[in-house]
Design a protein around this motif. Sequence first.
Motif, PDB file in Angstrom:
ATOM      1  N   LEU A  17     105.822 112.920 -42.739  1.00 49.17           N
ATOM      2  CA  LEU A  17     105.316 111.570 -42.962  1.00 49.17           C
ATOM      3  C   LEU A  17     103.947 111.440 -42.310  1.00 49.17           C
ATOM      4  O   LEU A  17     103.731 111.935 -41.211  1.00 49.17           O
ATOM      5  N   GLN A  18     103.037 110.760 -42.969  1.00 50.68           N
ATOM      6  CA  GLN A  18     101.710 110.555 -42.403  1.00 50.68           C
ATOM      7  C   GLN A  18     101.675 109.195 -41.705  1.00 50.68           C
ATOM      8  O   GLN A  18     101.085 108.251 -42.188  1.00 50.68           O
ATOM      9  N   GLU A  19     102.297 109.122 -40.531  1.00 49.64           N
ATOM     10  CA  GLU A  19     102.405 107.846 -39.834  1.00 49.64           C
ATOM     11  C   GLU A  19     101.885 107.893 -38.405  1.00 49.64           C
ATOM     12  O   GLU A  19     102.118 106.979 -37.639  1.00 49.64           O
ATOM     13  N   LYS A  20     101.193 108.923 -38.014  1.00 45.77           N
ATOM     14  CA  LYS A  20     100.731 109.047 -36.631  1.00 45.77           C
ATOM     15  C   LYS A  20      99.250 108.731 -36.473  1.00 45.77           C
ATOM     16  O   LYS A  20      98.654 109.011 -35.442  1.00 45.77           O
ATOM     17  N   ALA A  21      98.624 108.130 -37.462  1.00 43.07           N
ATOM     18  CA  ALA A  21      97.181 107.887 -37.440  1.00 43.07           C
ATOM     19  C   ALA A  21      96.736 107.079 -36.229  1.00 43.07           C
ATOM     20  O   ALA A  21      95.680 107.339 -35.666  1.00 43.07           O
ATOM     21  N   GLY A  22      97.506 106.117 -35.783  1.00 40.70           N
ATOM     22  CA  GLY A  22      97.100 105.284 -34.657  1.00 40.70           C
ATOM     23  C   GLY A  22      97.530 105.815 -33.301  1.00 40.70           C
ATOM     24  O   GLY A  22      97.230 105.199 -32.275  1.00 40.70           O
ATOM     25  N   ASP A  23      98.200 106.951 -33.244  1.00 41.11           N
ATOM     26  CA  ASP A  23      98.711 107.484 -31.983  1.00 41.11           C
ATOM     27  C   ASP A  23      97.578 108.222 -31.260  1.00 41.11           C
ATOM     28  O   ASP A  23      97.074 109.233 -31.755  1.00 41.11           O
ATOM     29  N   PRO A  24      97.178 107.755 -30.075  1.00 32.62           N
ATOM     30  CA  PRO A  24      96.077 108.403 -29.358  1.00 32.62           C
ATOM     31  C   PRO A  24      96.414 109.814 -28.873  1.00 32.62           C
ATOM     32  O   PRO A  24      95.518 110.581 -28.512  1.00 32.62           O
ATOM     33  N   ARG A  25      97.676 110.178 -28.884  1.00 30.42           N
ATOM     34  CA  ARG A  25      98.076 111.530 -28.453  1.00 30.42           C
ATOM     35  C   ARG A  25      97.925 112.563 -29.561  1.00 30.42           C
ATOM     36  O   ARG A  25      97.971 113.763 -29.309  1.00 30.42           O
ATOM     37  N   TRP A  26      97.765 112.087 -30.807  1.00 25.21           N
ATOM     38  CA  TRP A  26      97.752 113.005 -31.934  1.00 25.21           C
ATOM     39  C   TRP A  26      96.672 114.088 -31.836  1.00 25.21           C
ATOM     40  O   TRP A  26      96.971 115.265 -32.069  1.00 25.21           O
ATOM     41  N   PRO A  27      95.417 113.784 -31.513  1.00 23.42           N
ATOM     42  CA  PRO A  27      94.401 114.860 -31.472  1.00 23.42           C
ATOM     43  C   PRO A  27      94.776 116.011 -30.530  1.00 23.42           C
ATOM     44  O   PRO A  27      94.614 117.183 -30.880  1.00 23.42           O
ATOM     45  N   GLY A  28      95.292 115.694 -29.343  1.00 27.54           N
ATOM     46  CA  GLY A  28      95.702 116.750 -28.411  1.00 27.54           C
ATOM     47  C   GLY A  28      96.870 117.562 -28.948  1.00 27.54           C
ATOM     48  O   GLY A  28      96.916 118.786 -28.826  1.00 27.54           O
ATOM     49  N   PHE A  29      97.839 116.878 -29.560  1.00 26.31           N
ATOM     50  CA  PHE A  29      98.993 117.546 -30.157  1.00 26.31           C
ATOM     51  C   PHE A  29      98.523 118.465 -31.280  1.00 26.31           C
ATOM     52  O   PHE A  29      98.951 119.624 -31.378  1.00 26.31           O
ATOM     53  N   ALA A  30      97.623 117.954 -32.118  1.00 29.99           N
ATOM     54  CA  ALA A  30      97.122 118.743 -33.249  1.00 29.99           C
ATOM     55  C   ALA A  30      96.400 119.997 -32.761  1.00 29.99           C
ATOM     56  O   ALA A  30      96.600 121.088 -33.308  1.00 29.99           O
ATOM     57  N   ARG A  31      95.566 119.857 -31.725  1.00 28.74           N
ATOM     58  CA  ARG A  31      94.871 121.035 -31.171  1.00 28.74           C
ATOM     59  C   ARG A  31      95.872 122.051 -30.637  1.00 28.74           C
ATOM     60  O   ARG A  31      95.753 123.245 -30.880  1.00 28.74           O
ATOM     61  N   ARG A  32      96.845 121.543 -29.890  1.00 28.67           N
ATOM     62  CA  ARG A  32      97.816 122.443 -29.252  1.00 28.67           C
ATOM     63  C   ARG A  32      98.599 123.265 -30.267  1.00 28.67           C
ATOM     64  O   ARG A  32      98.902 124.436 -30.037  1.00 28.67           O
ATOM     65  N   TYR A  33      98.967 122.651 -31.386  1.00 34.54           N
ATOM     66  CA  TYR A  33      99.818 123.333 -32.366  1.00 34.54           C
ATOM     67  C   TYR A  33      99.088 123.757 -33.635  1.00 34.54           C
ATOM     68  O   TYR A  33      99.720 124.128 -34.623  1.00 34.54           O
ATOM     69  N   GLY A  34      97.765 123.711 -33.604  1.00 40.45           N
ATOM     70  CA  GLY A  34      96.983 124.204 -34.735  1.00 40.45           C
ATOM     71  C   GLY A  34      97.116 123.373 -35.997  1.00 40.45           C
ATOM     72  O   GLY A  34      97.093 123.909 -37.104  1.00 40.45           O
ATOM     73  N   LEU A  35      97.233 122.071 -35.835  1.00 40.61           N
ATOM     74  CA  LEU A  35      97.356 121.168 -36.978  1.00 40.61           C
ATOM     75  C   LEU A  35      96.023 120.462 -37.201  1.00 40.61           C
ATOM     76  O   LEU A  35      95.180 120.399 -36.317  1.00 40.61           O
ATOM     77  N   GLY A  36      95.847 119.903 -38.379  1.00 40.74           N
ATOM     78  CA  GLY A  36      94.617 119.182 -38.678  1.00 40.74           C
ATOM     79  C   GLY A  36      94.574 117.845 -37.957  1.00 40.74           C
ATOM     80  O   GLY A  36      95.408 116.979 -38.204  1.00 40.74           O
ATOM     81  N   ALA A  37      93.610 117.666 -37.078  1.00 43.21           N
ATOM     82  CA  ALA A  37      93.500 116.426 -36.312  1.00 43.21           C
ATOM     83  C   ALA A  37      93.225 115.228 -37.215  1.00 43.21           C
ATOM     84  O   ALA A  37      93.543 114.097 -36.868  1.00 43.21           O
ATOM     85  N   ASP A  38      92.657 115.477 -38.401  1.00 42.23           N
ATOM     86  CA  ASP A  38      92.344 114.388 -39.323  1.00 42.23           C
ATOM     87  C   ASP A  38      93.511 114.032 -40.241  1.00 42.23           C
ATOM     88  O   ASP A  38      93.401 113.105 -41.040  1.00 42.23           O
ATOM     89  N   GLN A  39      94.615 114.756 -40.153  1.00 40.58           N
ATOM     90  CA  GLN A  39      95.787 114.486 -40.991  1.00 40.58           C
ATOM     91  C   GLN A  39      97.033 114.368 -40.125  1.00 40.58           C
ATOM     92  O   GLN A  39      97.858 115.279 -40.065  1.00 40.58           O
ATOM     93  N   PRO A  40      97.179 113.233 -39.430  1.00 40.75           N
ATOM     94  CA  PRO A  40      98.347 113.083 -38.559  1.00 40.75           C
ATOM     95  C   PRO A  40      99.655 113.061 -39.339  1.00 40.75           C
ATOM     96  O   PRO A  40      99.760 112.411 -40.363  1.00 40.75           O
ATOM     97  N   LEU A  41     100.605 113.827 -38.848  1.00 44.44           N
ATOM     98  CA  LEU A  41     101.918 113.940 -39.489  1.00 44.44           C
ATOM     99  C   LEU A  41     103.013 113.776 -38.445  1.00 44.44           C
ATOM    100  O   LEU A  41     102.800 113.978 -37.266  1.00 44.44           O
ATOM    101  N   GLN A  42     104.171 113.437 -38.906  1.00 41.35           N
ATOM    102  CA  GLN A  42     105.366 113.497 -38.067  1.00 41.35           C
ATOM    103  C   GLN A  42     106.474 114.094 -38.921  1.00 41.35           C
ATOM    104  O   GLN A  42     106.439 114.010 -40.139  1.00 41.35           O
ATOM    105  N   TRP A  43     107.419 114.716 -38.281  1.00 39.76           N
ATOM    106  CA  TRP A  43     108.524 115.348 -38.980  1.00 39.76           C
ATOM    107  C   TRP A  43     109.812 114.638 -38.608  1.00 39.76           C
ATOM    108  O   TRP A  43     110.079 114.390 -37.431  1.00 39.76           O
ATOM    109  N   GLU A  44     110.590 114.322 -39.583  1.00 39.07           N
ATOM    110  CA  GLU A  44     111.848 113.605 -39.390  1.00 39.07           C
ATOM    111  C   GLU A  44     112.984 114.621 -39.258  1.00 39.07           C
ATOM    112  O   GLU A  44     113.694 114.895 -40.218  1.00 39.07           O
ATOM    113  N   VAL A  45     113.133 115.192 -38.056  1.00 39.51           N
ATOM    114  CA  VAL A  45     114.155 116.221 -37.875  1.00 39.51           C
ATOM    115  C   VAL A  45     115.564 115.666 -38.033  1.00 39.51           C
ATOM    116  O   VAL A  45     116.484 116.403 -38.380  1.00 39.51           O
TER     117      VAL A  45
END
Length: 91
Positions: free
Chosen positions: A8-36
Amino acid sequence: MSTSCPQLQEKAGDPRWPGFARRYGLGADQPLQWEVEALDPTELQRLVLAAVVPYIDRRILTDRIAEEERQRGQLRAFTEGWPLNRSPDSE
Protein backbone atom coordinates in the motif's frame (compact mmCIF):
# COMPACT_ATOMS: atom_id res chain seq x y z
CA MET A 1 12.17 -12.62 -0.83
CA SER A 2 9.06 -12.67 -2.95
CA THR A 3 5.55 -12.98 -1.69
CA SER A 4 2.08 -11.86 -2.56
CA CYS A 5 1.98 -9.56 0.45
CA PRO A 6 -0.14 -6.54 -0.50
CA GLN A 7 1.75 -3.25 -0.85
CA LEU A 8 0.00 0.00 0.00
CA GLN A 9 1.26 3.49 -0.78
CA GLU A 10 0.26 5.07 2.52
CA LYS A 11 3.53 6.15 4.15
CA ALA A 12 3.97 9.45 2.28
CA GLY A 13 3.52 11.60 5.40
CA ASP A 14 5.68 9.45 7.70
CA PRO A 15 8.91 11.34 8.51
CA ARG A 16 10.68 8.02 9.20
CA TRP A 17 10.16 6.77 5.66
CA PRO A 18 13.32 8.26 4.04
CA GLY A 19 15.60 6.61 6.63
CA PHE A 20 13.74 3.30 6.33
CA ALA A 21 13.95 3.46 2.53
CA ARG A 22 17.72 4.12 2.63
CA ARG A 23 18.29 1.31 5.11
CA TYR A 24 16.43 -1.30 3.06
CA GLY A 25 17.22 -0.07 -0.44
CA LEU A 26 13.73 1.15 -1.27
CA GLY A 27 12.74 4.19 -3.30
CA ALA A 28 12.46 7.16 -0.94
CA ASP A 29 10.03 8.80 -3.38
CA GLN A 30 7.63 5.82 -3.33
CA PRO A 31 6.61 5.14 0.26
CA LEU A 32 5.07 1.72 0.76
CA GLN A 33 3.82 -0.41 3.60
CA TRP A 34 3.20 -4.13 3.63
CA GLU A 35 0.15 -5.66 5.25
CA VAL A 36 1.70 -8.79 6.74
CA GLU A 37 -1.49 -9.56 8.66
CA ALA A 38 -3.07 -10.21 5.25
CA LEU A 39 -0.71 -13.16 4.74
CA ASP A 40 -1.74 -16.70 5.46
CA PRO A 41 -0.28 -17.57 8.91
CA THR A 42 1.63 -20.52 7.45
CA GLU A 43 3.23 -18.28 4.82
CA LEU A 44 4.12 -15.66 7.43
CA GLN A 45 5.75 -18.35 9.60
CA ARG A 46 7.70 -19.62 6.58
CA LEU A 47 8.96 -16.12 5.76
CA VAL A 48 9.98 -15.36 9.35
CA LEU A 49 11.78 -18.68 9.77
CA ALA A 50 13.60 -18.26 6.45
CA ALA A 51 14.83 -14.85 7.62
CA VAL A 52 15.85 -15.98 11.13
CA VAL A 53 17.26 -19.50 10.72
CA PRO A 54 20.62 -18.39 9.25
CA TYR A 55 21.34 -16.46 12.46
CA ILE A 56 20.53 -19.23 14.95
CA ASP A 57 23.51 -20.69 16.79
CA ARG A 58 22.42 -24.33 17.06
CA ARG A 59 24.75 -25.11 19.98
CA ILE A 60 23.40 -22.25 22.07
CA LEU A 61 19.81 -23.11 21.13
CA THR A 62 20.34 -26.75 22.10
CA ASP A 63 21.87 -25.70 25.45
CA ARG A 64 18.95 -23.33 26.18
CA ILE A 65 16.35 -25.97 25.34
CA ALA A 66 18.12 -28.50 27.59
CA GLU A 67 18.17 -25.95 30.44
CA GLU A 68 14.46 -25.22 29.98
CA GLU A 69 13.70 -28.96 30.11
CA ARG A 70 15.76 -29.30 33.30
CA GLN A 71 13.83 -26.43 34.88
CA ARG A 72 10.50 -27.94 33.79
CA GLY A 73 11.51 -31.19 35.48
CA GLN A 74 12.30 -29.33 38.70
CA LEU A 75 8.94 -27.56 38.62
CA ARG A 76 7.12 -30.82 37.87
CA ALA A 77 8.84 -32.56 40.80
CA PHE A 78 7.96 -29.67 43.09
CA THR A 79 4.30 -29.53 42.10
CA GLU A 80 3.87 -33.30 42.26
CA GLY A 81 4.87 -33.14 45.93
CA TRP A 82 2.37 -30.38 46.71
CA PRO A 83 -0.69 -31.54 48.70
CA LEU A 84 -3.80 -31.44 46.51
CA ASN A 85 -6.28 -30.56 49.23
CA ARG A 86 -4.24 -27.93 50.98
CA SER A 87 -6.10 -24.76 51.96
CA PRO A 88 -4.49 -21.49 53.12
CA ASP A 89 -5.96 -22.02 56.64
CA SER A 90 -4.61 -25.57 57.09
CA GLU A 91 -1.30 -24.61 58.69
